[in-house]
Design an enzyme around this catalytic site. Sequence first.
Site, PDB file in Angstrom:
ATOM      1  N   ARG A 200       0.841  -1.188   0.000  1.00  0.00           N
ATOM      2  CA  ARG A 200       0.000   0.000   0.000  1.00  0.00           C
ATOM      3  C   ARG A 200       0.878   1.239   0.000  1.00  0.00           C
ATOM      4  O   ARG A 200       2.059   1.196   0.352  1.00  0.00           O
ATOM      5  CB  ARG A 200      -0.915   0.021   1.223  1.00  0.00           C
ATOM      6  CG  ARG A 200      -1.828  -1.200   1.349  1.00  0.00           C
ATOM      7  CD  ARG A 200      -2.616  -1.122   2.649  1.00  0.00           C
ATOM      8  NE  ARG A 200      -3.533  -2.244   2.815  1.00  0.00           N
ATOM      9  CZ  ARG A 200      -3.234  -3.379   3.432  1.00  0.00           C
ATOM     10  NH1 ARG A 200      -2.019  -3.548   3.939  1.00  0.00           N
ATOM     11  NH2 ARG A 200      -4.131  -4.342   3.556  1.00  0.00           N
ATOM     12  N   HIS A 306      -3.598  -9.384   2.900  1.00  0.00           N
ATOM     13  CA  HIS A 306      -5.063  -9.494   2.926  1.00  0.00           C
ATOM     14  C   HIS A 306      -5.474 -10.519   3.979  1.00  0.00           C
ATOM     15  O   HIS A 306      -4.854 -11.568   4.116  1.00  0.00           O
ATOM     16  CB  HIS A 306      -5.602  -9.919   1.560  1.00  0.00           C
ATOM     17  CG  HIS A 306      -5.561  -8.821   0.540  1.00  0.00           C
ATOM     18  ND1 HIS A 306      -4.641  -8.787  -0.473  1.00  0.00           N
ATOM     19  CD2 HIS A 306      -6.333  -7.722   0.389  1.00  0.00           C
ATOM     20  CE1 HIS A 306      -4.840  -7.705  -1.219  1.00  0.00           C
ATOM     21  NE2 HIS A 306      -5.863  -7.044  -0.705  1.00  0.00           N
ATOM     22  N   TYR A 315      -9.865  -7.805  -5.068  1.00  0.00           N
ATOM     23  CA  TYR A 315      -8.699  -7.233  -5.729  1.00  0.00           C
ATOM     24  C   TYR A 315      -8.182  -8.066  -6.886  1.00  0.00           C
ATOM     25  O   TYR A 315      -7.356  -7.597  -7.663  1.00  0.00           O
ATOM     26  CB  TYR A 315      -7.565  -7.057  -4.718  1.00  0.00           C
ATOM     27  CG  TYR A 315      -7.711  -5.848  -3.845  1.00  0.00           C
ATOM     28  CD1 TYR A 315      -7.309  -4.601  -4.277  1.00  0.00           C
ATOM     29  CD2 TYR A 315      -8.271  -5.944  -2.581  1.00  0.00           C
ATOM     30  CE1 TYR A 315      -7.432  -3.482  -3.478  1.00  0.00           C
ATOM     31  CE2 TYR A 315      -8.411  -4.835  -1.766  1.00  0.00           C
ATOM     32  CZ  TYR A 315      -7.982  -3.604  -2.229  1.00  0.00           C
ATOM     33  OH  TYR A 315      -8.122  -2.498  -1.427  1.00  0.00           O
TER      34      TYR A 315
END
Length: 328
Positions: A200, A306, A315
């Site tokens: 991220r 995740h 995703y």
Amino acid sequence: MAQIRKRGPSQYQARVRLQGYPEQTKTFQSRQDAILWANEKERLVLQGLASAMRKADKVSLHDALERYASEVTPSKKGRQQEMSRLRRWQKNPLSAQPLSQIRGADLALYRDSRLEEGVGSNTVRLDLALISHLYEVARKDWGYETLFNPVKAMRKPKLPRGRDRRLLAGEEELLLGYCDKTGNVLLKAIVILAIETAMRRGELANLTWNDINLDTRMAYLHDTKNGESRIVPLSTRAASAIQYIPRTSSDFLVSLHRDNVSAAFAKACNACGIKGLRLHDLRHEATSRLFEKGLNMMEVSTITGHKSLSMLRRYTHLRPADLLNRLG
């Protein structure tokens, strides 16, 4: 609320129950004594309820939010974002109302007005989630047991569909070519790392040089969105990109604030004529590529962080053409 039942030949059990309060029981030798005790307990409970209701009538949403900001928000990972949301709520006319007077219909009007302003449904849901949690904290920790959570009496906005934007043919080359042309070595490394590691934006921005071990090709993430650390393996391409990042006096690998990283990426996309691509979409791209390389669910989640299958499905959008190659 009170129940009297016979226990044995000459015993009577009195039981007083009320939602939100611990059950109280006591056994007596006579039914009359059991009734008297139960009536007194009921009176005390109702007296406490009345006191709690008067207390809730006196505190406004604004003041409750101020207490929440002092006692609850500081312990949260996203405290800065929540504080901005909280201050916005305090400017809303509803904040002048007592907690006990706010109804689901009031929040439904807030929901509709925000949506009409063009605010995203997920943002509105987060606004309402803050109020909902405030009411639960007030009920459980602040002594307002009689409060009803008005968020439970309204419909939440529907969640938007998760983004499924992936890099189109030639877009990665355009972005990297732009970085080479402008000499933006750092942005080029960020793009490559995002595609290769599925990190991220915040995770990339928080990486320090001490978190990188190029000998073992591992990156150690200490501050992730879900609050758990993880170790991310670095592909040879990712490791090579890190080696070209210019060292500065900063301990951080990326010597830019996360918002400036997004701004630089948006500028690059605009210069390349790339439409509808965000920096976070590269995490989506990276996750999909990991599956296309043949990694299984557990392997992918170890790299990406995740926590659930549903999130990975959101995703992950595999290219049908690549699936054909595996089907034969």
